[in-house]
Design a protein around this motif. Structure first.
Motif, PDB file in Angstrom:
ATOM      1  N   ALA A 113       0.825  -1.200   0.000  1.00 33.86           N
ATOM      2  CA  ALA A 113       0.000   0.000   0.000  1.00 33.86           C
ATOM      3  C   ALA A 113       0.863   1.255   0.000  1.00 33.86           C
ATOM      4  CB  ALA A 113      -0.944  -0.020   1.199  1.00 33.86           C
ATOM      5  N   ASN A 114       1.900   1.270   0.820  1.00 28.48           N
ATOM      6  CA  ASN A 114       2.772   2.443   0.882  1.00 28.48           C
ATOM      7  C   ASN A 114       3.592   2.611  -0.394  1.00 28.48           C
ATOM      8  OD1 ASN A 114       2.918   3.892   3.740  1.00 28.48           O
ATOM      9  ND2 ASN A 114       2.488   1.711   4.100  1.00 28.48           N
ATOM     10  N   GLU A 115       3.943   1.505  -1.035  1.00 25.92           N
ATOM     11  CA  GLU A 115       4.675   1.586  -2.295  1.00 25.92           C
ATOM     12  C   GLU A 115       3.826   2.284  -3.360  1.00 25.92           C
ATOM     13  OE1 GLU A 115       6.638  -1.393  -5.670  1.00 25.92           O
ATOM     14  OE2 GLU A 115       5.737  -2.212  -3.833  1.00 25.92           O
ATOM     15  N   ILE A 116       2.566   1.885  -3.468  1.00 24.66           N
ATOM     16  CA  ILE A 116       1.663   2.514  -4.445  1.00 24.66           C
ATOM     17  C   ILE A 116       1.420   3.965  -4.061  1.00 24.66           C
ATOM     18  CG2 ILE A 116      -0.668   2.449  -5.401  1.00 24.66           C
ATOM     19  CD1 ILE A 116      -0.642  -0.574  -4.999  1.00 24.66           C
ATOM     20  N   TYR A 117       1.249   4.218  -2.785  1.00 25.87           N
ATOM     21  CA  TYR A 117       0.969   5.574  -2.297  1.00 25.87           C
ATOM     22  C   TYR A 117       2.112   6.530  -2.658  1.00 25.87           C
ATOM     23  CZ  TYR A 117       0.016   9.303   1.101  1.00 25.87           C
ATOM     24  OH  TYR A 117      -0.216  10.514   1.711  1.00 25.87           O
ATOM     25  N   ASN A 118       3.333   6.094  -2.498  1.00 26.75           N
ATOM     26  CA  ASN A 118       4.487   6.936  -2.809  1.00 26.75           C
ATOM     27  C   ASN A 118       4.714   7.046  -4.319  1.00 26.75           C
ATOM     28  OD1 ASN A 118       5.122   7.434  -0.076  1.00 26.75           O
ATOM     29  ND2 ASN A 118       6.199   5.462   0.082  1.00 26.75           N
ATOM     30  N   GLU A 119       4.440   5.961  -5.048  1.00 33.45           N
ATOM     31  CA  GLU A 119       4.648   5.974  -6.497  1.00 33.45           C
ATOM     32  C   GLU A 119       3.739   6.983  -7.181  1.00 33.45           C
ATOM     33  OE1 GLU A 119       4.364   2.948 -10.358  1.00 33.45           O
ATOM     34  OE2 GLU A 119       4.078   2.183  -8.306  1.00 33.45           O
ATOM     35  N   TYR A 120       2.543   7.149  -6.665  1.00 34.70           N
ATOM     36  CA  TYR A 120       1.571   8.040  -7.304  1.00 34.70           C
ATOM     37  C   TYR A 120       1.425   9.363  -6.548  1.00 34.70           C
ATOM     38  CZ  TYR A 120       0.384   4.387 -10.560  1.00 34.70           C
ATOM     39  OH  TYR A 120       0.449   3.443 -11.561  1.00 34.70           O
ATOM     40  N   GLY A 121       2.547   9.857  -6.076  1.00 35.26           N
ATOM     41  CA  GLY A 121       2.581  11.198  -5.511  1.00 35.26           C
ATOM     42  C   GLY A 121       1.826  11.351  -4.209  1.00 35.26           C
ATOM     43  N   GLN A 122       1.689  10.278  -3.450  1.00 32.26           N
ATOM     44  CA  GLN A 122       0.992  10.300  -2.165  1.00 32.26           C
ATOM     45  C   GLN A 122      -0.423  10.868  -2.294  1.00 32.26           C
ATOM     46  OE1 GLN A 122       3.520  12.318   0.673  1.00 32.26           O
ATOM     47  NE2 GLN A 122       4.943  10.580   0.815  1.00 32.26           N
ATOM     48  N   SER A 123      -1.073  10.465  -3.375  1.00 30.12           N
ATOM     49  CA  SER A 123      -2.480  10.840  -3.589  1.00 30.12           C
ATOM     50  C   SER A 123      -3.367   9.749  -3.024  1.00 30.12           C
ATOM     51  CB  SER A 123      -2.768  11.021  -5.085  1.00 30.12           C
ATOM     52  OG  SER A 123      -1.980  12.068  -5.619  1.00 30.12           O
ATOM     53  N   ASN A 124      -4.289  10.153  -2.192  1.00 36.03           N
ATOM     54  CA  ASN A 124      -5.166   9.184  -1.563  1.00 36.03           C
ATOM     55  C   ASN A 124      -6.240   8.707  -2.531  1.00 36.03           C
ATOM     56  OD1 ASN A 124      -4.075   9.068   1.111  1.00 36.03           O
ATOM     57  ND2 ASN A 124      -4.900  11.122   1.475  1.00 36.03           N
ATOM     58  N   MET A 125      -6.454   7.419  -2.549  1.00 33.97           N
ATOM     59  CA  MET A 125      -7.524   6.835  -3.352  1.00 33.97           C
ATOM     60  C   MET A 125      -8.826   6.935  -2.577  1.00 33.97           C
ATOM     61  SD  MET A 125      -7.821   2.900  -4.666  1.00 33.97           S
ATOM     62  CE  MET A 125      -9.411   2.151  -5.000  1.00 33.97           C
ATOM     63  N   ASN A 126      -9.915   7.205  -3.295  1.00 32.27           N
ATOM     64  CA  ASN A 126     -11.221   7.271  -2.650  1.00 32.27           C
ATOM     65  C   ASN A 126     -11.558   5.936  -2.003  1.00 32.27           C
ATOM     66  OD1 ASN A 126     -11.531   9.887  -3.545  1.00 32.27           O
ATOM     67  ND2 ASN A 126     -12.655   9.289  -5.383  1.00 32.27           N
ATOM     68  N   ALA A 127     -12.199   6.015  -0.861  1.00 34.68           N
ATOM     69  CA  ALA A 127     -12.633   4.801  -0.159  1.00 34.68           C
ATOM     70  C   ALA A 127     -14.016   4.398  -0.668  1.00 34.68           C
ATOM     71  CB  ALA A 127     -12.666   5.039   1.351  1.00 34.68           C
ATOM     72  N   PHE A 128     -14.232   3.084  -0.785  1.00 32.45           N
ATOM     73  CA  PHE A 128     -15.521   2.565  -1.249  1.00 32.45           C
ATOM     74  C   PHE A 128     -16.044   1.522  -0.258  1.00 32.45           C
ATOM     75  CE2 PHE A 128     -13.220   3.963  -5.009  1.00 32.45           C
ATOM     76  CZ  PHE A 128     -14.166   4.764  -5.647  1.00 32.45           C
ATOM     77  N   PRO A 129     -16.387   1.966   0.964  1.00 24.31           N
ATOM     78  CA  PRO A 129     -16.882   0.998   1.956  1.00 24.31           C
ATOM     79  C   PRO A 129     -18.234   0.405   1.575  1.00 24.31           C
ATOM     80  CG  PRO A 129     -17.156   3.244   2.754  1.00 24.31           C
ATOM     81  CD  PRO A 129     -16.354   3.332   1.491  1.00 24.31           C
ATOM     82  N   ASN A 130     -18.945   1.072   0.625  1.00 21.15           N
ATOM     83  CA  ASN A 130     -20.259   0.585   0.225  1.00 21.15           C
ATOM     84  C   ASN A 130     -20.179  -0.621  -0.698  1.00 21.15           C
ATOM     85  OD1 ASN A 130     -19.092   2.529  -1.587  1.00 21.15           O
ATOM     86  ND2 ASN A 130     -20.964   2.399  -2.802  1.00 21.15           N
ATOM     87  N   LEU A 131     -18.994  -0.886  -1.270  1.00 26.77           N
ATOM     88  CA  LEU A 131     -18.844  -2.028  -2.165  1.00 26.77           C
ATOM     89  C   LEU A 131     -18.641  -3.304  -1.360  1.00 26.77           C
ATOM     90  CD1 LEU A 131     -16.474  -0.562  -4.930  1.00 26.77           C
ATOM     91  CD2 LEU A 131     -18.952  -0.863  -5.030  1.00 26.77           C
ATOM     92  N   THR A 132     -19.419  -4.301  -1.694  1.00 33.88           N
ATOM     93  CA  THR A 132     -19.269  -5.598  -1.030  1.00 33.88           C
ATOM     94  C   THR A 132     -18.184  -6.403  -1.735  1.00 33.88           C
ATOM     95  OG1 THR A 132     -20.932  -6.663  -2.441  1.00 33.88           O
ATOM     96  CG2 THR A 132     -21.727  -5.569  -0.440  1.00 33.88           C
TER      97      THR A 132
END
Length: 452
Positions: A113-132
């Motif tokens: 998760a941190n690798e992807i987070y740093n690779e893409y400029g520490q941009s947070n991905m939207n959370a989708f808690p409504n998806l099952t």
């Protein structure tokens, strides 16, 4: 000697033979043109189905487009990584956690998760808690959809699918018909010669001198001697010349139908028609300015950051019907703004786009778009035609003074929800017996309105 006229003109025989041959040629051409001659479309083949068949790809496509498509593409990097076959790169349980709440997974110290987070400029991905988990399985099933590619056909299959080339057959038929025509002409010459010999042997005269020809007045001389015909012809020529000269002078400066080639092919049919983008979204200055304005390229990039390629159906339509590769035109846009698809960022290397102006009024005429579009509630199509149907934008109206005046005389003032005209309409309507006001009643025919 028997005096009989026997007109055996060679040219009559030749003309008759040409007529017969042309009829035969036309009939043969109609017989040959039995197929539409269109090449078979390449068959698209999908790769063999993946072993991971969990989920419904059709349902996942809908979920992907509504939740993921703004940041992700299947086969290219966008704001986020390309998602094709993501299940081969990440574990499914990890994907459940990442999609539902990526921030929590990053905070937990997860290495991936941190690798992807740093690779893409520490941009947070939207959370989708409504998806099952079932919804995510469907989305992942859709991401495993292979990219459609053209099927590579073997020589035998290509020969079967290729259209029948009738060019060789047509050439053979045309050559045979030409040969028949030549033979027919030779035969007619021989027949004509034989008939002349037969006439001479039987004392039949075939050619006569026209004794009246020497005394007959030539047509041109007889015409000159008839003063009435000369007068009528002169009047007709003068009127015709004046008519065409007037039409030519009135066409000076009228560019109706003008459709220049633009540096980037922009399809109003796709944007304003298929995608139903409002005209004012791109030409935003039309609300407040006298000019509609040329949209800046950053307006284009609002959509084309994510749209690097058009749908396959749209692509084929552009190639087959309009001869345009829409994907290459998008690349021209990227080059102009300096957009790097790989890094999803601007490189700073920009190129000017030299758009060619289509609608251009002379400097002596004043026209305010805001006055017509905002105050007058005039639709863009009134002057510019059915823009949503135009693949290539062209000048629909003549934009002449007479055209504008007729519009002012015939167009009623739109008063629905238009407070600008309420007070003035009340006063003028009383003076005109309560009838509906036109633009002309508001001074639309005054010279100073347009020429100041």
């Amino acid at each position: 000697m028997i005096n009989k006229k026997l007109h055996l003109s060679v040219w009559q025989f030749v003309l008759a033979s040409v007529f017969v041959t042309f009829s035969m040629l036309q009939s043969a051409a109609q017989d040959l043109d039995t197929s539409d001659g269109e090449p078979a479309m390449p068959v698209e083949a999908e790769a063999a189905p993946e072993e991971d068949t969990i989920g419904d790809a059709a349902a996942g496509e809908k979920l992907f487009k509504s939740n993921c498509a703004s940041c992700h593409k299947l086969y290219k990097r966008a704001t986020g990584p390309a998602l094709f076959e993501v299940t081969k790169r990440r574990e499914r349980e990890w994907l459940y956690k990442w999609i539902k709440n990526s921030a929590a997974l990053i905070a937990s110290g997860d290495a991936q998760a941190n690798e992807i987070y740093n690779e893409y400029g520490q941009s947070n991905m939207n959370a989708f808690p409504n998806l099952t988990n079932t919804d995510i399985d469907n989305i992942l099933a859709y991401t495993n959809t292979p990219k459609p590619v053209a099927q590579v056909l073997g020589p035998e299959a290509q020969a079967e699918l290729a259209p029948v080339d009738t060019t060789m057959t047509n050439n053979i038929v045309l050559g045979a018909l030409a040969l028949v025509l030549v033979v027919l002409i030779v035969v007619l010459f021989a027949v004509n010669k034989t008939l002349k010999r037969f006439a001479e042997a039987n004392g039949i005269q075939t050619e006569f001198e026209d004794e009246e020809a020497e005394t007959r007045t030539p047509i041109w001389q007889a015409f000159i001697q008839n003063q009435f015909l000369v007068l009528v012809s002169a009047v007709f020529l003068l009127l015709a010349s004046a008519y065409f000269a007037y039409g030519a002078l009135m066409a000076v400066g009228v560019d109706q139908g003008y459709a220049p080639v633009q540096p980037i092919h922009y399809s109003h049919r796709i944007h304003a028609g298929v995608s139903q983008i409002e005209c004012k979204y791109c030409h935003s200055s039309v609300r407040e300015s006298k000019h509609a304005g040329i949209p800046s390229l950053n307006v284009c990039m609002n959509c084309h950051k994510q749209i690097a390629e058009v749908a396959n159906e749209t692509y084929q339509e552009g190639i087959n019907e309009y001869g345009v590769d829409y994907n290459k035109e998008i690349q021209k846009l990227y080059a102009a703004v300096g957009w790097d698809e790989e890094t999803q960022s601007y490189s700073g290397e920009e190129e000017p786009v030299r758009w060619v102006r289509i609608h251009n009024l002379p400097d002596l005429a004043y026209f305010n778009h805001a006055q017509h579009v905002q105050a007058g509630n005039i639709a863009c199509q009134t002057c510019h035609g059915q823009v949503q149907e135009m693949e290539i934008m062209y000048q629909y109206s003549p934009l002449t003074m007479g055209w504008c005046i007729n519009c002012h005389r015939e167009t009623n003032v739109d008063l629905q929800g238009n407070g600008y005209y309420e007070e003035i309409h009340k006063e003028l309507s009383e003076k005109r017996g309560g009838r509906q006001l036109t633009i002309a009643d508001l001074g639309g025919l005054e010279c100073g309105k347009c020429h100041y």
